[in-house]
Scaffold this motif. Sequence first.
Motif, PDB file in Angstrom:
ATOM      1  N   ARG A 244       0.863  -1.188   0.000  1.00 12.31           N
ATOM      2  CA  ARG A 244       0.000   0.000   0.000  1.00 12.31           C
ATOM      3  C   ARG A 244       0.892   1.228   0.000  1.00 12.31           C
ATOM      4  N   PRO A 245       0.411   2.345  -0.552  1.00 17.30           N
ATOM      5  CA  PRO A 245       1.229   3.561  -0.527  1.00 17.30           C
ATOM      6  C   PRO A 245       1.311   4.143   0.878  1.00 17.30           C
ATOM      7  N   ILE A 246       2.494   4.620   1.236  1.00 17.82           N
ATOM      8  CA  ILE A 246       2.683   5.329   2.495  1.00 17.82           C
ATOM      9  C   ILE A 246       3.403   6.649   2.205  1.00 17.82           C
ATOM     10  N   ILE A 247       3.227   7.609   3.090  1.00 17.43           N
ATOM     11  CA  ILE A 247       3.878   8.910   2.971  1.00 17.43           C
ATOM     12  C   ILE A 247       4.736   9.113   4.215  1.00 17.43           C
TER      13      ILE A 247
ATOM     14  N   GLU B  85      31.701  10.517  -2.891  1.00 16.69           N
ATOM     15  CA  GLU B  85      32.027   9.179  -3.378  1.00 16.69           C
ATOM     16  C   GLU B  85      30.803   8.269  -3.384  1.00 16.69           C
ATOM     17  N   ILE B  86      30.625   7.550  -4.474  1.00 16.56           N
ATOM     18  CA  ILE B  86      29.536   6.569  -4.599  1.00 16.56           C
ATOM     19  C   ILE B  86      30.042   5.245  -4.042  1.00 16.56           C
ATOM     20  N   ARG B  87      29.504   4.848  -2.875  1.00 15.59           N
ATOM     21  CA  ARG B  87      29.923   3.616  -2.207  1.00 15.59           C
ATOM     22  C   ARG B  87      28.736   2.684  -1.919  1.00 15.59           C
ATOM     23  N   ILE B  88      27.532   3.113  -2.279  1.00 10.29           N
ATOM     24  CA  ILE B  88      26.337   2.312  -2.003  1.00 10.29           C
ATOM     25  C   ILE B  88      25.310   2.600  -3.099  1.00 10.29           C
ATOM     26  N   MET B  89      24.556   1.595  -3.459  1.00 13.00           N
ATOM     27  CA  MET B  89      23.396   1.752  -4.346  1.00 13.00           C
ATOM     28  C   MET B  89      22.290   0.877  -3.773  1.00 13.00           C
ATOM     29  N   GLU B  90      21.060   1.241  -4.089  1.00 18.32           N
ATOM     30  CA  GLU B  90      19.917   0.463  -3.616  1.00 18.32           C
ATOM     31  C   GLU B  90      18.830   0.451  -4.678  1.00 18.32           C
ATOM     32  N   ARG B  91      17.898  -0.479  -4.496  1.00 16.02           N
ATOM     33  CA  ARG B  91      16.708  -0.513  -5.351  1.00 16.02           C
ATOM     34  C   ARG B  91      15.559  -1.087  -4.551  1.00 16.02           C
ATOM     35  N   HIS B  92      14.353  -0.908  -5.072  1.00 23.39           N
ATOM     36  CA  HIS B  92      13.133  -1.369  -4.421  1.00 23.39           C
ATOM     37  C   HIS B  92      12.390  -2.281  -5.406  1.00 23.39           C
ATOM     38  N   PRO B  93      12.485  -3.604  -5.210  1.00 23.39           N
ATOM     39  CA  PRO B  93      11.917  -4.539  -6.181  1.00 23.39           C
ATOM     40  C   PRO B  93      10.395  -4.622  -6.187  1.00 23.39           C
ATOM     41  N   LEU B  94       9.732  -4.102  -5.156  1.00 22.57           N
ATOM     42  CA  LEU B  94       8.278  -4.238  -5.083  1.00 22.57           C
ATOM     43  C   LEU B  94       7.527  -2.943  -5.356  1.00 22.57           C
ATOM     44  N   ALA B  95       8.233  -1.822  -5.537  1.00 17.74           N
ATOM     45  CA  ALA B  95       7.498  -0.560  -5.661  1.00 17.74           C
ATOM     46  C   ALA B  95       8.369   0.570  -6.171  1.00 17.74           C
ATOM     47  N   SER B  96       7.688   1.619  -6.605  1.00 23.98           N
ATOM     48  CA  SER B  96       8.347   2.884  -6.916  1.00 23.98           C
ATOM     49  C   SER B  96       8.658   3.606  -5.607  1.00 23.98           C
ATOM     50  N   GLN B  97       9.453   4.664  -5.700  1.00 24.35           N
ATOM     51  CA  GLN B  97       9.746   5.494  -4.525  1.00 24.35           C
ATOM     52  C   GLN B  97       9.916   6.932  -4.998  1.00 24.35           C
ATOM     53  N   ALA B  98       9.075   7.825  -4.480  1.00 24.46           N
ATOM     54  CA  ALA B  98       9.088   9.232  -4.887  1.00 24.46           C
ATOM     55  C   ALA B  98       9.702  10.107  -3.810  1.00 24.46           C
ATOM     56  N   PHE B  99      10.500  11.075  -4.243  1.00 27.61           N
ATOM     57  CA  PHE B  99      11.126  12.074  -3.375  1.00 27.61           C
ATOM     58  C   PHE B  99      10.675  13.453  -3.834  1.00 27.61           C
ATOM     59  N   VAL B 100      10.007  14.185  -2.963  1.00 32.25           N
ATOM     60  CA  VAL B 100       9.577  15.545  -3.266  1.00 32.25           C
ATOM     61  C   VAL B 100      10.200  16.464  -2.220  1.00 32.25           C
TER      62      VAL B 100
ATOM     63  N   PHE C 275      12.441  15.819   2.752  1.00 32.84           N
ATOM     64  CA  PHE C 275      11.795  15.340   1.537  1.00 32.84           C
ATOM     65  C   PHE C 275      10.525  14.596   1.925  1.00 32.84           C
ATOM     66  N   LEU C 276       9.441  14.840   1.213  1.00 30.09           N
ATOM     67  CA  LEU C 276       8.227  14.044   1.328  1.00 30.09           C
ATOM     68  C   LEU C 276       8.445  12.806   0.460  1.00 30.09           C
ATOM     69  N   ILE C 277       8.243  11.631   1.057  1.00 32.98           N
ATOM     70  CA  ILE C 277       8.490  10.368   0.366  1.00 32.98           C
ATOM     71  C   ILE C 277       7.173   9.618   0.209  1.00 32.98           C
ATOM     72  N   VAL C 278       6.916   9.139  -1.001  1.00 30.72           N
ATOM     73  CA  VAL C 278       5.784   8.253  -1.263  1.00 30.72           C
ATOM     74  C   VAL C 278       6.378   6.929  -1.709  1.00 30.72           C
ATOM     75  N   ASP C 279       6.195   5.908  -0.881  1.00 31.28           N
ATOM     76  CA  ASP C 279       6.686   4.584  -1.245  1.00 31.28           C
ATOM     77  C   ASP C 279       5.757   3.516  -0.707  1.00 31.28           C
ATOM     78  N   ARG C 280       6.262   2.315  -0.515  1.00 30.89           N
ATOM     79  CA  ARG C 280       5.416   1.159  -0.221  1.00 30.89           C
ATOM     80  C   ARG C 280       5.527   0.740   1.232  1.00 30.89           C
ATOM     81  N   GLY C 281       4.373   0.442   1.817  1.00 32.17           N
ATOM     82  CA  GLY C 281       4.297  -0.212   3.107  1.00 32.17           C
ATOM     83  C   GLY C 281       3.673  -1.581   2.919  1.00 32.17           C
ATOM     84  N   GLY C 282       3.941  -2.490   3.828  1.00 33.75           N
ATOM     85  CA  GLY C 282       3.351  -3.816   3.743  1.00 33.75           C
ATOM     86  C   GLY C 282       4.401  -4.910   3.829  1.00 33.75           C
ATOM     87  N   GLU C 283       3.932  -6.147   3.739  1.00 30.45           N
ATOM     88  CA  GLU C 283       4.803  -7.316   3.834  1.00 30.45           C
ATOM     89  C   GLU C 283       5.722  -7.394   2.620  1.00 30.45           C
TER      90      GLU C 283
END
Length: 169
Positions: A54-57, A70-85, A143-151
Amino acid sequence: MTHALQPQALTPETFAPFGDVIQTEGAKHFQINEGTTTRFHDLAKVDTAEQGGRPIISIFRGDPRPIPFEIRIMERHPLASQAFVPLFARPYLVVVAKPEIEDGTSITAEDLHVFIAQPGQGVNYARNVWHHPLIALDAQSDFLIVDRGGEGDNLVEVHFDEAIATVEL
């Protein structure tokens, strides 16, 4: 020695392989509330329904990062988009990797794209897009974040022993 990267302008066209730019400029809009409000409509695809999500804010408060960075870390979210405002009027950095990369441990400097987001621009990372965590500049920033909550496990992080690139302004 790491590869030095220079940020490019963040535009809907340059960022399209990675997700959406959230901005009012060029957006579909119309008047609401008896003509006293302009609604900038459908600015990003919120993708959270995988595995019953479900979407969470949320609000993320990021401390400024030193430049060069320096770029020393990267991440991704396999189950959802992630918005940064951003909730401020300052630029910030966005670092993403080519979307076709499956295994984050194989990311190299040549795979990275760096954008400088200007005041009034947010980003929505599409599902599975490798990106660097929040990179605030100049001052602590919210930043206001819209991403995924849930199992389910919606975060994959890759930490590199050495920097794979350095971002310079």
